[in-house]
Enzyme design. Structure first.
Site, PDB file in Angstrom:
ATOM      1  N   LYS A  52       0.676  -8.102  12.658  1.00  0.00           N
ATOM      2  CA  LYS A  52      -0.236  -9.205  12.992  1.00  0.00           C
ATOM      3  C   LYS A  52       0.117 -10.454  12.180  1.00  0.00           C
ATOM      4  O   LYS A  52       0.149 -11.559  12.709  1.00  0.00           O
ATOM      5  CB  LYS A  52      -1.695  -8.765  12.740  1.00  0.00           C
ATOM      6  CG  LYS A  52      -2.170  -7.705  13.741  1.00  0.00           C
ATOM      7  CD  LYS A  52      -3.527  -7.088  13.395  1.00  0.00           C
ATOM      8  CE  LYS A  52      -3.874  -5.965  14.373  1.00  0.00           C
ATOM      9  NZ  LYS A  52      -5.138  -5.284  14.077  1.00  0.00           N
ATOM     10  N   GLN A  96      -9.246  -4.457   9.204  1.00  0.00           N
ATOM     11  CA  GLN A  96      -8.508  -3.391   9.871  1.00  0.00           C
ATOM     12  C   GLN A  96      -9.249  -2.056   9.728  1.00  0.00           C
ATOM     13  O   GLN A  96      -9.706  -1.697   8.648  1.00  0.00           O
ATOM     14  CB  GLN A  96      -7.086  -3.284   9.277  1.00  0.00           C
ATOM     15  CG  GLN A  96      -6.154  -2.331  10.005  1.00  0.00           C
ATOM     16  CD  GLN A  96      -5.799  -2.776  11.420  1.00  0.00           C
ATOM     17  OE1 GLN A  96      -5.865  -3.948  11.757  1.00  0.00           O
ATOM     18  NE2 GLN A  96      -5.417  -1.833  12.262  1.00  0.00           N
ATOM     19  N   ASP A 119     -11.671  -9.895  16.647  1.00  0.00           N
ATOM     20  CA  ASP A 119     -11.486  -8.531  17.173  1.00  0.00           C
ATOM     21  C   ASP A 119     -12.494  -8.206  18.277  1.00  0.00           C
ATOM     22  O   ASP A 119     -12.336  -7.203  18.984  1.00  0.00           O
ATOM     23  CB  ASP A 119     -11.683  -7.505  16.047  1.00  0.00           C
ATOM     24  CG  ASP A 119     -10.370  -6.918  15.545  1.00  0.00           C
ATOM     25  OD1 ASP A 119      -9.403  -6.878  16.328  1.00  0.00           O
ATOM     26  OD2 ASP A 119     -10.329  -6.489  14.375  1.00  0.00           O
TER      27      ASP A 119
END
Ligand code: GUN
Length: 290
Positions: A52, A96, A119
């Site tokens: 990412k 994450q 997200d």
């Protein structure tokens, strides 16, 4: 059978994003800024977060990686989230997953400001997405829909079977595909589903997102089906330098010959997840999600 090349499509989209960033900067605007919070040293999570961050560099975004030991307290992590919410320079950020057992993932996800939740995991974004309002759509479902669109795969009236009901992939992709515009008839199948093979075999589009390597066999797939493999399990592979390789949820060798389209692992859905996150960060920086 045609391979759906997620790597190629993701590179095209990165070029499109990089072009938009150039135009923003040329007009005196600020580069989009994504922050990623990584707790612990789980191999998969470290790799994903590094991908990412690297993708941010490729498109001209600023990125910040915050690394914490897995002994971090829930309170400290929640404080970090609060600081990121308040940091005006950061447009969007992710935490994450998975997090260590002593930390409530739900508490952390709900602490993220919905405006920076690139997200799309916050209940506000998930809820808005569910009823078709402007929202951050989580990266993997968004990437799957983008792949279907770019390959001009007909979804209207098609029977889509989603294998898996996770909050990250199965549930949201099932909602997106049933919405107006995509117009699929969707079945969500899971570990308690009876007659699973027969149900999967009725799918025009089969999305496998259960995290069980090689689970989908040829007797579960209709001839001509479109198969989207979301699985990315690390399996031992002593012949490789790393000692492991990624294996999807689909037994590719036996299923691929039956399909009209299929995504490979790696190089299918994975790269699309990353560009979807970039797209969401660009939207966050432009305050395009209300
Ligand atoms: N873990 C597995 N997939 C994801 C994802 O898309 N976002 C975050 N934050 N964690 C994940």
């Amino acid at each position: 059978m045609e391979l759906i090349d997620g790597k190629k499509v993701s590179e095209q989209i990165k070029t499109e994003i990089a072009e938009q960033v150039k135009q923003i900067v040329a007009k005196g605007g600020k580069k989009p800024h994504l922050a990623a919070v990584l707790v612990g040293t789980d191999g998969g999570s470290v790799t994903y977060v590094n991908h990412k961050v690297k993708a941010c560099e490729q498109v001209g975004f600023t990125s910040t990686l915050l690394n914490f030991d897995d002994s971090i307290s829930e309170e400290k992590l929640l404080n970090t989230v609060k600081e990121l919410n308040e940091n005006a320079d950061i447009d969007g950020f992710i935490v994450q997953l998975p997090l260590p057992k002593h930390i409530s993932e739900q508490k952390v996800l709900e602490a993220i400001s919905p405006d920076k939740d690139v997200d799309g995991f916050h209940p506000v974004n998930f809820g808005k997405m569910s009823i078709g309002l402007s929202a951050f759509v989580s990266a993997t479902p968004k990437g799957i829909v983008e792949l279907l669109k770019r390959y001009k795969i007909e979804t209207k009236g098609k029977h889509c079977v989603v294998l898996g009901r996770s909050n990250i992939v199965g549930r949201p992709v099932s909602i997106l595909l049933s919405q107006k515009g995509l117009d699929c008839t969707v079945t969500v199948a899971h570990s308690r589903t009876e007659n699973l093979n027969e149900i999967c075999k009725q799918a025009d589009i089969l999305i496998a997102a259960i995290g069980s390597p090689g689970f989908v066999k040829k007797d579960m797939v209709k001839t001509g089906a479109v198969v989207i493999d979301v699985g990315t399990t690390r399996v031992d592979a002593p012949e490789t330098k790393a000692g492991w390789r990624l294996k999807g949820d689909v037994n590719f060798d036996e299923v691929a010959p039956l399909c009209s389209y299929i995504t490979p692992v790696p190089g299918g859905v994975g790269p699309m997840t990353i560009v979807s996150l970039l797209q969401n960060t660009l939207l966050a920086s432009q305050k395009s999600i209300k």
